[in-house]
Design a protein around this motif. Structure first.
Motif, mmCIF file in Angstrom:
data_model
loop_
_atom_site.group_PDB
_atom_site.id
_atom_site.type_symbol
_atom_site.label_atom_id
_atom_site.label_comp_id
_atom_site.label_asym_id
_atom_site.label_seq_id
_atom_site.Cartn_x
_atom_site.Cartn_y
_atom_site.Cartn_z
ATOM 1 N N GLU A 10 58.060 51.197 38.471
ATOM 2 C CA GLU A 10 58.358 50.548 37.123
ATOM 3 C C GLU A 10 59.721 51.032 36.797
ATOM 4 O O GLU A 10 60.607 51.732 37.013
ATOM 5 N N ASN A 60 63.058 49.690 34.089
ATOM 6 C CA ASN A 60 63.538 49.200 32.588
ATOM 7 C C ASN A 60 64.299 48.090 32.733
ATOM 8 O O ASN A 60 65.507 48.105 32.601
ATOM 9 N N GLY A 110 61.902 44.358 29.593
ATOM 10 C CA GLY A 110 61.301 45.475 28.991
ATOM 11 C C GLY A 110 60.630 46.272 30.277
ATOM 12 O O GLY A 110 60.849 45.874 31.456
ATOM 13 N N ASN A 111 59.866 47.445 29.976
ATOM 14 C CA ASN A 111 59.238 48.164 31.100
ATOM 15 C C ASN A 111 58.001 47.641 31.839
ATOM 16 O O ASN A 111 57.118 47.062 31.346
ATOM 17 N N ILE A 130 68.087 43.468 35.550
ATOM 18 C CA ILE A 130 68.215 44.760 35.080
ATOM 19 C C ILE A 130 69.885 45.378 35.265
ATOM 20 O O ILE A 130 70.528 44.608 36.116
ATOM 21 N N ARG A 169 71.601 47.538 36.338
ATOM 22 C CA ARG A 169 71.899 49.024 37.127
ATOM 23 C C ARG A 169 72.394 48.647 38.521
ATOM 24 O O ARG A 169 72.329 47.365 38.877
#
Length: 231
Positions: free
Chosen positions: A128, A130, A134-135, A164, A166
């Motif tokens: 999972e 973020n 959404g998650n 995402i 990241r």
């Protein structure tokens, strides 16, 4: 777990069933006497995780049945069972998971099932993240590749994409040991979806082609070879 056994020799079907029941009793096993009768029951095959197929059968043989099953349901694990070792190469052509000789089944079947069950566990693993959306929990097996696009990384899955904020290095660490290979700064690939690697080009099963830098090419080939050997 549902398992299908297809062999035109009743004694061979019964022997294989007995070995599977001895291995584990949580299996629902259905037997078929021909490739044709097996392929007529695609409703059951769709729910199967493993199909054991004899290669030499009258009418539709095991190789043709395997092709039809893999075309419809590519996630089904096909195990080809035969008395003749010279059919091993044909097993690769129909994307069989394993090739077993009938004379060696008592020794080789437990290891075969151990490996397949490990692969199924890997396929069912869920992570999972973020995402911007959404998650979202995602099955590892559904992630095809991750690509850097400007300041985001895009997850390409079978059905949709997710974004995402990241770094790729962080995502690579999160997915370590789950069958992914970093081919350069912008791509993290699920090796399950690699069709081939040659001449510094990686071709995915979706048809997408990605260039592999010369500096990374030997290591990418090595990781993919090890991955294929572990499947």
């Amino acid at each position: 777990m549902k398992i299908a056994i297809c062999d035109d020799q009743r004694s061979d079907r019964e022997a294989l069933r007995a070995m599977l029941e001895s291995y584990g009793n949580n299996f629902e096993i259905r037997e078929y006497g021909s490739g044709g009768s097996l392929c007529e029951d695609m409703g059951f095959i769709q729910e199967c995780r493993v199909v054991f197929l004899d290669i030499n059968m009258d009418g539709m043989d095991g190789l043709e049945a395997a092709r039809q099953i893999k075309t419809e349901y590519p996630k089904v694990h096909i195990v080809l069972v035969t008395a003749y070792v010279n059919y091993a190469l044909d097993g690769y052509k129909v994307k069989a998971s394993r090739f077993l000789l009938k004379d060696d089944l008592e020794k080789t079947l437990p290891e075969c099932m151990d490996d397949i069950l490990k692969e199924i566990q890997q396929e069912e693993r869920v992570v999972e993240f973020n995402f911007v959306e959404g998650n979202v929990p995602i099955r590892i097996d559904d992630i095809i590749y991750i690509e850097t696009s400007r300041h985001k990384n895009i997850f390409y899955t079978k059905n949709q994409t997710f974004s995402i904020y990241r770094k790729m290095d962080e995502l690579e660490r999160d997915l370590k040991g789950m069958g992914f290979v970093r081919i350069h700064q912008s791509f993290l690939i699920n090796m399950k979806y690699i069709g081939k690697i040659s001449s510094y080009v990686m071709t995915l099963t979706t048809g997408k082609q990605i260039s592999v830098p010369k500096s990374r090419y030997p290591d990418v080939k090595r990781q993919y070879t090890l991955f294929k050997g572990a499947e």
